[in-house]
Design a protein around this motif. Structure first.
Motif, PDB file in Angstrom:
ATOM      1  N   GLY A  35       0.848  -1.186   0.000  1.00 41.59           N
ATOM      2  CA  GLY A  35       0.000   0.000   0.000  1.00 41.59           C
ATOM      3  C   GLY A  35       0.880   1.229   0.000  1.00 41.59           C
ATOM      4  N   PRO A  36       0.272   2.414  -0.024  1.00 41.57           N
ATOM      5  CA  PRO A  36       1.089   3.631  -0.085  1.00 41.57           C
ATOM      6  C   PRO A  36       1.960   3.861   1.154  1.00 41.57           C
ATOM      7  CG  PRO A  36      -1.237   4.169   0.144  1.00 41.57           C
ATOM      8  CD  PRO A  36      -1.142   2.688  -0.044  1.00 41.57           C
ATOM      9  N   HIS A  37       1.576   3.293   2.275  1.00 45.01           N
ATOM     10  CA  HIS A  37       2.335   3.492   3.511  1.00 45.01           C
ATOM     11  C   HIS A  37       2.655   2.178   4.213  1.00 45.01           C
ATOM     12  CE1 HIS A  37       1.617   7.745   3.082  1.00 45.01           C
ATOM     13  NE2 HIS A  37       0.329   7.486   2.919  1.00 45.01           N
ATOM     14  N   THR A  38       2.522   1.065   3.514  1.00 45.95           N
ATOM     15  CA  THR A  38       2.773  -0.239   4.133  1.00 45.95           C
ATOM     16  C   THR A  38       3.621  -1.115   3.218  1.00 45.95           C
ATOM     17  OG1 THR A  38       0.733  -1.172   3.222  1.00 45.95           O
ATOM     18  CG2 THR A  38       0.615  -0.256   5.439  1.00 45.95           C
ATOM     19  N   GLY A  39       4.403  -1.958   3.834  1.00 38.87           N
ATOM     20  CA  GLY A  39       5.229  -2.898   3.096  1.00 38.87           C
ATOM     21  C   GLY A  39       5.674  -4.035   4.000  1.00 38.87           C
ATOM     22  N   ILE A  40       6.190  -5.094   3.394  1.00 38.00           N
ATOM     23  CA  ILE A  40       6.696  -6.253   4.128  1.00 38.00           C
ATOM     24  C   ILE A  40       8.131  -6.485   3.704  1.00 38.00           C
ATOM     25  CG2 ILE A  40       6.448  -8.726   4.555  1.00 38.00           C
ATOM     26  CD1 ILE A  40       3.449  -8.360   3.882  1.00 38.00           C
ATOM     27  N   VAL A  41       9.020  -6.505   4.683  1.00 38.12           N
ATOM     28  CA  VAL A  41      10.446  -6.721   4.441  1.00 38.12           C
ATOM     29  C   VAL A  41      10.684  -8.221   4.258  1.00 38.12           C
ATOM     30  CG1 VAL A  41      12.743  -6.419   5.411  1.00 38.12           C
ATOM     31  CG2 VAL A  41      10.981  -4.728   5.882  1.00 38.12           C
ATOM     32  N   ASN A  42      11.495  -8.553   3.276  1.00 36.76           N
ATOM     33  CA  ASN A  42      11.813  -9.960   3.029  1.00 36.76           C
ATOM     34  C   ASN A  42      13.309 -10.178   3.163  1.00 36.76           C
ATOM     35  OD1 ASN A  42       9.229 -11.229   2.038  1.00 36.76           O
ATOM     36  ND2 ASN A  42       9.295  -9.366   0.839  1.00 36.76           N
ATOM     37  N   PRO A  43      13.773 -11.222   3.739  1.00 39.02           N
ATOM     38  CA  PRO A  43      13.068 -12.431   4.097  1.00 39.02           C
ATOM     39  C   PRO A  43      12.521 -12.479   5.528  1.00 39.02           C
ATOM     40  CG  PRO A  43      15.402 -12.845   4.262  1.00 39.02           C
ATOM     41  CD  PRO A  43      15.225 -11.412   3.789  1.00 39.02           C
ATOM     42  N   CYS A  44      12.721 -11.461   6.344  1.00 38.96           N
ATOM     43  CA  CYS A  44      12.317 -11.566   7.756  1.00 38.96           C
ATOM     44  C   CYS A  44      10.812 -11.474   7.970  1.00 38.96           C
ATOM     45  CB  CYS A  44      13.038 -10.524   8.614  1.00 38.96           C
ATOM     46  SG  CYS A  44      12.652  -8.818   8.186  1.00 38.96           S
ATOM     47  N   GLY A  45      10.086 -10.767   7.094  1.00 35.44           N
ATOM     48  CA  GLY A  45       8.641 -10.677   7.202  1.00 35.44           C
ATOM     49  C   GLY A  45       8.134  -9.539   8.071  1.00 35.44           C
ATOM     50  N   CYS A  46       9.008  -8.670   8.544  1.00 38.69           N
ATOM     51  CA  CYS A  46       8.576  -7.534   9.365  1.00 38.69           C
ATOM     52  C   CYS A  46       7.780  -6.550   8.507  1.00 38.69           C
ATOM     53  CB  CYS A  46       9.780  -6.820   9.975  1.00 38.69           C
ATOM     54  SG  CYS A  46      10.706  -7.809  11.156  1.00 38.69           S
TER      55      CYS A  46
END
Length: 57
Positions: A35-46
């Protein structure tokens, strides 16, 4: 290659070039923007806002 060479040394050098996750400190391979202000870091998933990984050069 000498027998004293560490085969993991190259991968450690490459990992040090990656940005780190501000939540857990793990190296970040990529960020999936959900989304415009959300994301998921990979590979940790935070979860984190995409703008936090921008670098100042």
């Amino acid at each position: 290659m000498s027998s004293d060479a560490d085969p993991d040394a190259d991968s450690d050098d490459q990992l040090s070039l990656l940005p780190t996750c501000p939540t857990c400190g793990d190296p970040v391979s990529f960020l999936t923007v959900t989304g415009p202000h959300t994301g998921i870091v990979n590979p940790c998933g935070c979860s984190m806002p995409p703008g936090l990984l921008e670098r100042d050069d």
